[in-house]
Design a protein around this motif. Structure first.
Motif, PDB file in Angstrom:
ATOM      1  N   SER A  32     -33.263 -18.387 -77.335  1.00 45.31           N
ATOM      2  CA  SER A  32     -34.403 -17.642 -76.808  1.00 45.31           C
ATOM      3  C   SER A  32     -35.678 -18.326 -77.289  1.00 45.31           C
ATOM      4  O   SER A  32     -35.647 -19.171 -78.176  1.00 45.31           O
ATOM      5  N   GLY A  33     -36.811 -17.988 -76.711  1.00 47.49           N
ATOM      6  CA  GLY A  33     -38.056 -18.566 -77.173  1.00 47.49           C
ATOM      7  C   GLY A  33     -38.586 -19.612 -76.214  1.00 47.49           C
ATOM      8  O   GLY A  33     -37.829 -20.225 -75.457  1.00 47.49           O
ATOM      9  N   ARG A  34     -39.885 -19.849 -76.298  1.00 49.48           N
ATOM     10  CA  ARG A  34     -40.549 -20.724 -75.337  1.00 49.48           C
ATOM     11  C   ARG A  34     -40.676 -22.161 -75.810  1.00 49.48           C
ATOM     12  O   ARG A  34     -41.083 -23.016 -75.050  1.00 49.48           O
ATOM     13  N   SER A  35     -40.332 -22.450 -77.063  1.00 47.92           N
ATOM     14  CA  SER A  35     -40.554 -23.779 -77.613  1.00 47.92           C
ATOM     15  C   SER A  35     -39.273 -24.577 -77.773  1.00 47.92           C
ATOM     16  O   SER A  35     -39.253 -25.573 -78.485  1.00 47.92           O
ATOM     17  N   PHE A  36     -38.228 -24.163 -77.098  1.00 44.71           N
ATOM     18  CA  PHE A  36     -36.924 -24.801 -77.271  1.00 44.71           C
ATOM     19  C   PHE A  36     -36.999 -26.307 -77.091  1.00 44.71           C
ATOM     20  O   PHE A  36     -36.432 -27.060 -77.867  1.00 44.71           O
ATOM     21  N   SER A  37     -37.703 -26.766 -76.086  1.00 41.25           N
ATOM     22  CA  SER A  37     -37.695 -28.187 -75.768  1.00 41.25           C
ATOM     23  C   SER A  37     -38.339 -29.033 -76.864  1.00 41.25           C
ATOM     24  O   SER A  37     -38.074 -30.226 -76.961  1.00 41.25           O
ATOM     25  N   SER A  38     -39.153 -28.428 -77.696  1.00 47.78           N
ATOM     26  CA  SER A  38     -39.828 -29.183 -78.750  1.00 47.78           C
ATOM     27  C   SER A  38     -39.041 -29.221 -80.058  1.00 47.78           C
ATOM     28  O   SER A  38     -39.406 -29.965 -80.979  1.00 47.78           O
ATOM     29  N   TYR A  39     -37.985 -28.451 -80.155  1.00 44.26           N
ATOM     30  CA  TYR A  39     -37.223 -28.373 -81.401  1.00 44.26           C
ATOM     31  C   TYR A  39     -36.160 -29.460 -81.470  1.00 44.26           C
ATOM     32  O   TYR A  39     -35.549 -29.813 -80.454  1.00 44.26           O
ATOM     33  N   THR A  40     -35.908 -29.941 -82.668  1.00 47.46           N
ATOM     34  CA  THR A  40     -34.678 -30.676 -82.907  1.00 47.46           C
ATOM     35  C   THR A  40     -33.560 -29.640 -83.005  1.00 47.46           C
ATOM     36  O   THR A  40     -33.679 -28.652 -83.721  1.00 47.46           O
ATOM     37  N   ARG A  46     -16.109 -39.229 -80.290  1.00 45.22           N
ATOM     38  CA  ARG A  46     -15.284 -38.107 -79.806  1.00 45.22           C
ATOM     39  C   ARG A  46     -16.131 -36.934 -79.329  1.00 45.22           C
ATOM     40  O   ARG A  46     -15.745 -36.249 -78.379  1.00 45.22           O
ATOM     41  N   PHE A  47     -17.258 -36.705 -79.981  1.00 43.03           N
ATOM     42  CA  PHE A  47     -18.129 -35.578 -79.633  1.00 43.03           C
ATOM     43  C   PHE A  47     -19.395 -36.104 -78.958  1.00 43.03           C
ATOM     44  O   PHE A  47     -19.891 -37.180 -79.293  1.00 43.03           O
ATOM     45  N   THR A  48     -19.930 -35.295 -78.039  1.00 44.38           N
ATOM     46  CA  THR A  48     -21.189 -35.622 -77.378  1.00 44.38           C
ATOM     47  C   THR A  48     -22.093 -34.401 -77.376  1.00 44.38           C
ATOM     48  O   THR A  48     -21.701 -33.338 -76.883  1.00 44.38           O
ATOM     49  N   ILE A  49     -23.290 -34.575 -77.919  1.00 46.35           N
ATOM     50  CA  ILE A  49     -24.275 -33.500 -77.924  1.00 46.35           C
ATOM     51  C   ILE A  49     -25.233 -33.702 -76.751  1.00 46.35           C
ATOM     52  O   ILE A  49     -25.574 -34.839 -76.412  1.00 46.35           O
ATOM     53  N   SER A  50     -25.628 -32.603 -76.129  1.00 44.24           N
ATOM     54  CA  SER A  50     -26.576 -32.671 -75.022  1.00 44.24           C
ATOM     55  C   SER A  50     -27.359 -31.361 -74.969  1.00 44.24           C
ATOM     56  O   SER A  50     -27.025 -30.399 -75.654  1.00 44.24           O
ATOM     57  N   ARG A  51     -28.407 -31.366 -74.160  1.00 54.10           N
ATOM     58  CA  ARG A  51     -29.217 -30.156 -74.014  1.00 54.10           C
ATOM     59  C   ARG A  51     -29.780 -30.081 -72.608  1.00 54.10           C
ATOM     60  O   ARG A  51     -30.013 -31.117 -71.962  1.00 54.10           O
ATOM     61  N   ASP A  52     -30.028 -28.873 -72.170  1.00 54.54           N
ATOM     62  CA  ASP A  52     -30.679 -28.621 -70.887  1.00 54.54           C
ATOM     63  C   ASP A  52     -31.889 -27.752 -71.206  1.00 54.54           C
ATOM     64  O   ASP A  52     -31.753 -26.534 -71.383  1.00 54.54           O
ATOM     65  N   ASN A  53     -33.050 -28.366 -71.302  1.00 51.29           N
ATOM     66  CA  ASN A  53     -34.249 -27.631 -71.693  1.00 51.29           C
ATOM     67  C   ASN A  53     -34.647 -26.575 -70.663  1.00 51.29           C
ATOM     68  O   ASN A  53     -35.232 -25.551 -71.002  1.00 51.29           O
TER      69      ASN A  53
END
Length: 115
Positions: A25-33, A65-72
């Protein structure tokens, strides 16, 4: 304030795959590590992977083996876990770092890999 909710854990056989999700939740997700950590029974919490605008990092134990990703646009982070091993069994937590340290944590999701 940021709330994080993990999902996607479960029981899988060795060699199998799982995909974890972390909804924020929150509006600043895309700016966070953002990162994934895990904690096995009787062990300390350990870093698994992180992602931010500059790229991603992985613990040696999961590289390849693992891949991290995000959908801002969806405020969601993922962890694709392939070739799972029994030693990957742990509670997996997602975390958000707005500054120098990880301030926000999810409640965790259990991953169990059977041999």
């Amino acid at each position: 304030q940021v709330q994080l909710v993990e999902s996607g854990g479960g029981l899988v056989q060795a060699g199998g795959s799982l995909r974890l999700s972390c909804a924020a939740s929150g509006r600043s997700f895309s700016s966070y590590t953002m990162a994934w950590f895990r904690q096995a029974p009787g062990k300390e919490r350990e870093f698994v992977a992180s992602i931010n605008w500059s790229g991603s990092n992985y613990a040696d134990s999961v590289k390849g083996r693992f891949t991290i990703s995000r959908d801002n646009a969806k405020n969601t982070m993922y962890l694709q876990m392939n070739s799972l091993k029994p030693e990957d069994t742990a509670v997996y937590y997602c975390a958000a770092r707005p500054g120098l340290r990880y301030e926000y944590w999810g409640q965790g999701t259990q991953v169990t890999v059977s041999s």
